[in-house]
Design a protein around this motif. Structure first.
Motif, PDB file in Angstrom:
ATOM      1  N   ARG A 203      35.718  44.080  35.656  1.00  0.00           N
ATOM      2  CA  ARG A 203      35.725  43.012  34.528  1.00  0.00           C
ATOM      3  C   ARG A 203      36.322  41.766  34.333  1.00  0.00           C
ATOM      4  NH1 ARG A 203      32.815  42.471  30.023  1.00  0.00           N
ATOM      5  NH2 ARG A 203      34.202  41.258  28.310  1.00  0.00           N
ATOM      6  N   SER A 204      37.196  41.402  35.881  1.00  0.00           N
ATOM      7  CA  SER A 204      38.117  40.794  36.311  1.00  0.00           C
ATOM      8  C   SER A 204      36.736  39.570  37.193  1.00  0.00           C
ATOM      9  CB  SER A 204      39.338  40.119  37.207  1.00  0.00           C
ATOM     10  OG  SER A 204      38.730  41.515  38.302  1.00  0.00           O
ATOM     11  N   ARG A 249      39.573  35.227  42.565  1.00  0.00           N
ATOM     12  CA  ARG A 249      40.765  35.139  43.068  1.00  0.00           C
ATOM     13  C   ARG A 249      41.413  33.976  44.415  1.00  0.00           C
ATOM     14  NH1 ARG A 249      41.731  41.114  43.288  1.00  0.00           N
ATOM     15  NH2 ARG A 249      40.960  41.247  45.589  1.00  0.00           N
TER      16      ARG A 249
END
Length: 253
Positions: A203-204, A249
């Motif tokens: 999901r991220s 990220r």
């Protein structure tokens, strides 16, 4: 005496999903189109709207500094309903409503499942500049009429699909992307390996990819390198781009 069918209730847009803070000038809009059912004239479940709210808030938070407004569309009914294509009609109405509220701002249609098909189908609206279809529900390749792609010309198009999706066939979204790419080079598709229809396992990464695409498409921000590469690559590479673990990220450090 046969009963006459009752008219469908009106579609609703409601307020923009807020991340709190003061109001700001809106420079671009995401219309978030929920999933649904193939055939049903019942009113949509409130759950279908509520499920989209965390994703809507994540997009709003990512684009707040750019002037992004995010709205979750409430359909008239929960079904696609064959040639009526009610969710696509509602998406076009919502794009009109965005212009009424905010003026001439670019719109990105973002849909999941049946909402993904609605986003692709309604892309021809003059306010729409980009489309993100996640796990789109598409007709089988044996259908008499192939799903149209002409309306995607001139739009940035991103399709995201889990390879283990058991509700909507990932191969059908690949075939549609392949046809769309022939007339619109700004088309790409990412595969989320081992993920299912809800795209929960990664999901991220999916949220980060969506936010990057929305900001790049609506506000001329630079896309992340994987998105740039996917848009530039010829088929099949740019249409089977793997969504790497940890995407988001390391963006723009």
């Amino acid at each position: 005496m046969a009963q006459r069918a009752l008219p469908l209730p009106a579609a609703r847009l409601g307020r923009a999903v807020s991340t709190a803070g003061a109001p700001y000038e809106v420079s671009g809009v995401v219309l978030l189109l929920p999933d649904g059912e193939p055939d049903s004239r019942r009113r949509p479940s409130p759950l279908s709207y509520a499920i989209q709210l965390p994703f809507a808030r994540a997009l709003a938070r990512a684009g707040e500094g750019d002037g992004l407004a995010v709205h979750v569309l409430r359909y008239r009914c929960r079904g696609w309903n064959d040639a009526d294509a009610h969710p696509a009609q509602d998406a076009a109405w919502a794009a009109d409503e965005v212009q009424r509220r905010y003026g001439d701002v670019p719109v990105c249609l973002v849909g999941h499942g049946m909402g993904g098909r609605a986003a692709l189908r309604a892309a021809g609206h003059g306010a729409v500049t980009s489309v993100l279809a996640m796990a789109p529900w598409l007709p089988d390749h044996t259908a008499a009429e192939p799903e149209p792609v002409k309306q995607l010309v001139g739009r940035r198009v991103l399709i995201v699909h889990g390879t283990n999706d058991e509700r909507t066939d990932p191969e059908l979204s690949y075939r549609l992307a392949e046809r769309a790419k022939k007339s619109n080079r700004d088309t790409c598709r990412f595969e989320v390996h081992s993920d299912g229809h809800a795209l929960r396992q990664h999901r991220s990464e999916v949220v980060a990819l969506a936010a990057d695409f929305v900001r790049g498409s609506l506000f001329a921000r630079s896309y992340a390198r994987p998105v740039k590469d996917a848009l530039a690559a010829p088929p099949p590479l740019g249409l089977r781009m793997p969504l790497a673990a940890g995407f988001g990220r390391s963006l723009r450090h």
